[in-house]
Design a protein around this motif. Structure first.
Motif, PDB file in Angstrom:
ATOM      1  N   ASN A 131      24.644-137.715 -33.145  1.00 40.08           N
ATOM      2  CA  ASN A 131      25.259-136.615 -33.621  1.00 40.08           C
ATOM      3  C   ASN A 131      26.901-137.237 -33.705  1.00 40.08           C
ATOM      4  O   ASN A 131      27.713-136.473 -33.996  1.00 40.08           O
ATOM      5  N   LYS A 132      27.073-138.393 -33.358  1.00 40.10           N
ATOM      6  CA  LYS A 132      28.383-139.277 -33.523  1.00 40.10           C
ATOM      7  C   LYS A 132      29.268-138.304 -32.659  1.00 40.10           C
ATOM      8  O   LYS A 132      30.523-137.844 -33.049  1.00 40.10           O
ATOM      9  N   GLY A 133      28.819-138.066 -31.398  1.00 35.84           N
ATOM     10  CA  GLY A 133      29.681-137.098 -30.310  1.00 35.84           C
ATOM     11  C   GLY A 133      30.601-137.519 -29.408  1.00 35.84           C
ATOM     12  O   GLY A 133      30.785-138.729 -29.621  1.00 35.84           O
ATOM     13  N   ALA A 134      30.982-136.708 -28.579  1.00 35.51           N
ATOM     14  CA  ALA A 134      31.932-136.854 -27.595  1.00 35.51           C
ATOM     15  C   ALA A 134      31.437-136.191 -26.428  1.00 35.51           C
ATOM     16  O   ALA A 134      31.179-135.055 -26.314  1.00 35.51           O
ATOM     17  N   ILE A 135      32.235-136.850 -25.300  1.00 28.90           N
ATOM     18  CA  ILE A 135      32.217-136.223 -23.915  1.00 28.90           C
ATOM     19  C   ILE A 135      33.689-136.244 -23.377  1.00 28.90           C
ATOM     20  O   ILE A 135      34.466-136.808 -23.629  1.00 28.90           O
ATOM     21  N   VAL A 136      33.852-134.804 -22.958  1.00 28.28           N
ATOM     22  CA  VAL A 136      35.050-134.617 -22.318  1.00 28.28           C
ATOM     23  C   VAL A 136      34.828-134.263 -20.892  1.00 28.28           C
ATOM     24  O   VAL A 136      34.422-133.240 -20.579  1.00 28.28           O
ATOM     25  N   ASN A 137      35.569-134.979 -20.082  1.00 24.97           N
ATOM     26  CA  ASN A 137      35.275-134.473 -18.340  1.00 24.97           C
ATOM     27  C   ASN A 137      36.738-133.698 -18.068  1.00 24.97           C
ATOM     28  O   ASN A 137      37.721-134.143 -18.367  1.00 24.97           O
ATOM     29  N   ILE A 138      36.444-132.732 -17.555  1.00 23.49           N
ATOM     30  CA  ILE A 138      37.722-131.844 -16.751  1.00 23.49           C
ATOM     31  C   ILE A 138      38.101-132.488 -15.572  1.00 23.49           C
ATOM     32  O   ILE A 138      37.386-131.988 -14.549  1.00 23.49           O
ATOM     33  N   SER A 139      38.996-133.239 -15.391  1.00 23.73           N
ATOM     34  CA  SER A 139      39.454-134.044 -14.129  1.00 23.73           C
ATOM     35  C   SER A 139      40.458-133.124 -13.425  1.00 23.73           C
ATOM     36  O   SER A 139      40.547-131.790 -13.689  1.00 23.73           O
ATOM     37  N   SER A 140      41.440-133.710 -13.045  1.00 19.57           N
ATOM     38  CA  SER A 140      42.568-132.856 -12.433  1.00 19.57           C
ATOM     39  C   SER A 140      43.691-133.918 -12.134  1.00 19.57           C
ATOM     40  O   SER A 140      43.457-135.110 -11.826  1.00 19.57           O
ATOM     41  N   ILE A 141      44.701-133.193 -11.805  1.00 24.75           N
ATOM     42  CA  ILE A 141      45.997-133.879 -11.219  1.00 24.75           C
ATOM     43  C   ILE A 141      45.594-134.646 -10.074  1.00 24.75           C
ATOM     44  O   ILE A 141      46.480-135.545  -9.642  1.00 24.75           O
ATOM     45  N   HIS A 142      44.734-133.962  -9.337  1.00 27.98           N
ATOM     46  CA  HIS A 142      44.331-134.342  -7.881  1.00 27.98           C
ATOM     47  C   HIS A 142      43.549-135.772  -7.844  1.00 27.98           C
ATOM     48  O   HIS A 142      43.491-136.520  -6.865  1.00 27.98           O
ATOM     49  N   ALA A 143      43.540-136.412  -9.265  1.00 28.56           N
ATOM     50  CA  ALA A 143      42.629-137.813  -9.427  1.00 28.56           C
ATOM     51  C   ALA A 143      43.982-138.775  -8.999  1.00 28.56           C
ATOM     52  O   ALA A 143      43.520-139.850  -8.560  1.00 28.56           O
ATOM     53  N   THR A 144      45.032-138.320  -8.960  1.00 25.18           N
ATOM     54  CA  THR A 144      46.066-139.536  -8.598  1.00 25.18           C
ATOM     55  C   THR A 144      47.138-138.632  -7.659  1.00 25.18           C
ATOM     56  O   THR A 144      47.623-139.472  -6.796  1.00 25.18           O
ATOM     57  N   LEU A 145      47.378-137.429  -7.548  1.00 25.36           N
ATOM     58  CA  LEU A 145      48.443-136.902  -6.500  1.00 25.36           C
ATOM     59  C   LEU A 145      47.727-135.662  -5.880  1.00 25.36           C
ATOM     60  O   LEU A 145      47.156-134.704  -6.517  1.00 25.36           O
ATOM     61  N   THR A 146      47.820-135.415  -4.647  1.00 22.99           N
ATOM     62  CA  THR A 146      46.876-134.611  -4.058  1.00 22.99           C
ATOM     63  C   THR A 146      47.804-134.118  -2.705  1.00 22.99           C
ATOM     64  O   THR A 146      49.000-134.390  -2.782  1.00 22.99           O
ATOM     65  N   LYS A 147      47.181-133.271  -1.984  1.00 17.61           N
ATOM     66  CA  LYS A 147      47.846-132.788  -0.665  1.00 17.61           C
ATOM     67  C   LYS A 147      46.784-132.462   0.140  1.00 17.61           C
ATOM     68  O   LYS A 147      45.629-132.852   0.221  1.00 17.61           O
ATOM     69  N   LYS A 148      47.124-132.101   1.262  1.00 16.03           N
ATOM     70  CA  LYS A 148      46.529-131.754   2.586  1.00 16.03           C
ATOM     71  C   LYS A 148      45.415-131.004   2.409  1.00 16.03           C
ATOM     72  O   LYS A 148      45.253-129.995   1.658  1.00 16.03           O
ATOM     73  N   GLU A 149      44.186-131.522   2.996  1.00 17.58           N
ATOM     74  CA  GLU A 149      42.880-130.820   2.766  1.00 17.58           C
ATOM     75  C   GLU A 149      42.200-130.758   1.539  1.00 17.58           C
ATOM     76  O   GLU A 149      41.087-130.042   1.431  1.00 17.58           O
ATOM     77  N   PHE A 150      42.603-131.614   0.615  1.00 18.18           N
ATOM     78  CA  PHE A 150      42.060-131.702  -0.619  1.00 18.18           C
ATOM     79  C   PHE A 150      41.267-132.838  -0.769  1.00 18.18           C
ATOM     80  O   PHE A 150      40.838-133.514  -1.706  1.00 18.18           O
ATOM     81  N   VAL A 151      40.854-133.589   0.217  1.00 17.23           N
ATOM     82  CA  VAL A 151      40.417-135.069   0.446  1.00 17.23           C
ATOM     83  C   VAL A 151      39.146-134.989  -0.219  1.00 17.23           C
ATOM     84  O   VAL A 151      38.815-136.093  -1.434  1.00 17.23           O
ATOM     85  N   ALA A 152      38.049-133.951  -0.119  1.00 22.87           N
ATOM     86  CA  ALA A 152      36.786-133.996  -1.069  1.00 22.87           C
ATOM     87  C   ALA A 152      37.168-133.712  -2.384  1.00 22.87           C
ATOM     88  O   ALA A 152      36.504-134.661  -3.324  1.00 22.87           O
ATOM     89  N   TYR A 153      37.924-132.864  -2.780  1.00 23.77           N
ATOM     90  CA  TYR A 153      37.994-132.365  -4.209  1.00 23.77           C
ATOM     91  C   TYR A 153      38.742-133.583  -4.841  1.00 23.77           C
ATOM     92  O   TYR A 153      38.362-134.071  -5.979  1.00 23.77           O
ATOM     93  N   ALA A 154      39.930-134.350  -4.312  1.00 22.09           N
ATOM     94  CA  ALA A 154      40.900-135.335  -4.934  1.00 22.09           C
ATOM     95  C   ALA A 154      39.996-136.447  -5.046  1.00 22.09           C
ATOM     96  O   ALA A 154      40.008-137.091  -5.979  1.00 22.09           O
ATOM     97  N   THR A 155      38.906-136.938  -3.820  1.00 23.74           N
ATOM     98  CA  THR A 155      38.403-138.205  -4.253  1.00 23.74           C
ATOM     99  C   THR A 155      37.438-137.989  -5.392  1.00 23.74           C
ATOM    100  O   THR A 155      37.062-138.788  -6.188  1.00 23.74           O
ATOM    101  N   THR A 156      36.788-136.565  -5.464  1.00 26.97           N
ATOM    102  CA  THR A 156      35.683-136.668  -6.608  1.00 26.97           C
ATOM    103  C   THR A 156      36.232-136.668  -7.820  1.00 26.97           C
ATOM    104  O   THR A 156      35.953-137.338  -9.021  1.00 26.97           O
TER     105      THR A 156
END
Length: 253
Positions: A131-156
């Motif tokens: 279908n000549k389609g597309a994928i869009v992944n909803i990532s997060s600013i936490h991919a590059t900048l994070t804060k305390k206690e976000f280690v699991a979320y930020a890493t993923t």
């Protein structure tokens, strides 16, 4: 971008009952898509051009038979036409110090935020190619900048953005894949976290150079654009939707 008239394009959206998810569903319907909206929670709502399906992403990752049955359901819903857009939006945000994070919390974060988007993309690759389609992944600013206690979320989220860039080398010109990295978005969940803390919420808004936080609709509009032919040369991009906060140095001085 003007809404399209062809309603035979199918978009599969995960995490469809959350704040951003609901906006994604509405935006894609507005632009002429038939939408298959999935979430861990079931929905009894019936909307024009929206088909709700319950989807447990933990089970999807761990059980190949469950994943195969899910694909069969999608195939039947689309009358075997297949999807033309996959929006990997579902995520869990488990907050814990790295010394306290349990194995189950860590693995659930990986399953839902990273592994499920990969295997959903793999499962629907042939449909998206056809279908000549597309994928869009909803990532997060936490991919590059994070804060305390976000280690699991930020890493993923960091891995999800990396996966987006890396899959391009295999997908080539067959399927476009991009990611969005939002900062704070005014979902009901975020607002509930600031209930009774109006001054803190205002400080969060003003820390963004735009003077406000983002809206779910703004994320949805960007996802819709990235799924369209208008974004034809955008491939493997991780696009910041941060109101400029990604450029701010948090300096105590």
């Amino acid at each position: 971008m003007e809404p399209v008239s062809n309603i035979q394009k199918w978009a599969l959206i995960t995490g469809a009952l959350g704040g951003i998810g609901r906006a994604l569903v509405s935006e894609f319907v507005e632009h002429g898509y038939q939408v298959i909206a999935t979430d861990l929670n079931n929905s009894c709502k019936t909307l024009n051009n929206v088909h709700f399906l319950q989807l447990d992403l933990d089970a999807f990752v761990l059980d190949e038979a469950y994943a195969a049955e899910f694909y069969s359901k999608i195939s039947r819903i689309t009358a075997h036409k297949g999807i033309s857009t996959l929006i990997n939006n579902a995520a869990v945000q488990i907050l814990a110090d790295c010394s306290q994070l349990s194995r189950k919390q860590w693995q659930t974060s990986l399953n839902v935020n990273l592994t499920a988007p990969f295997f959903l993309s793999q499962l629907f690759t042939d449909d998206l190619v056809a279908n000549k389609g597309a994928i869009v992944n909803i990532s997060s600013i936490h991919a590059t900048l994070t804060k305390k206690e976000f280690v699991a979320y930020a890493t993923t989220k960091a891995a999800l953005s990396s996966m987006t860039r890396n899959m391009v080398l295999d997908l080539g010109n067959r399927v476009r894949i991009n990611a969005i990295e939002p900062a704070a978005i005014a979902t009901d969940m975020l607002k509930a976290g600031f209930d009774g803390k109006e001054e803190q919420y205002k400080r969060l808004e003003m820390f963004h150079p735009l003077g406000r936080i983002g809206t779910p609709k703004e994320v949805a509009k960007l996802a819709c654009f990235l799924s369209s032919d208008d974004a034809g040369f955008v491939q493997g991009a991780c696009i910041s939707a941060s109101g400029g906060i990604h450029g701010c140095l948090s300096d105590p001085l």
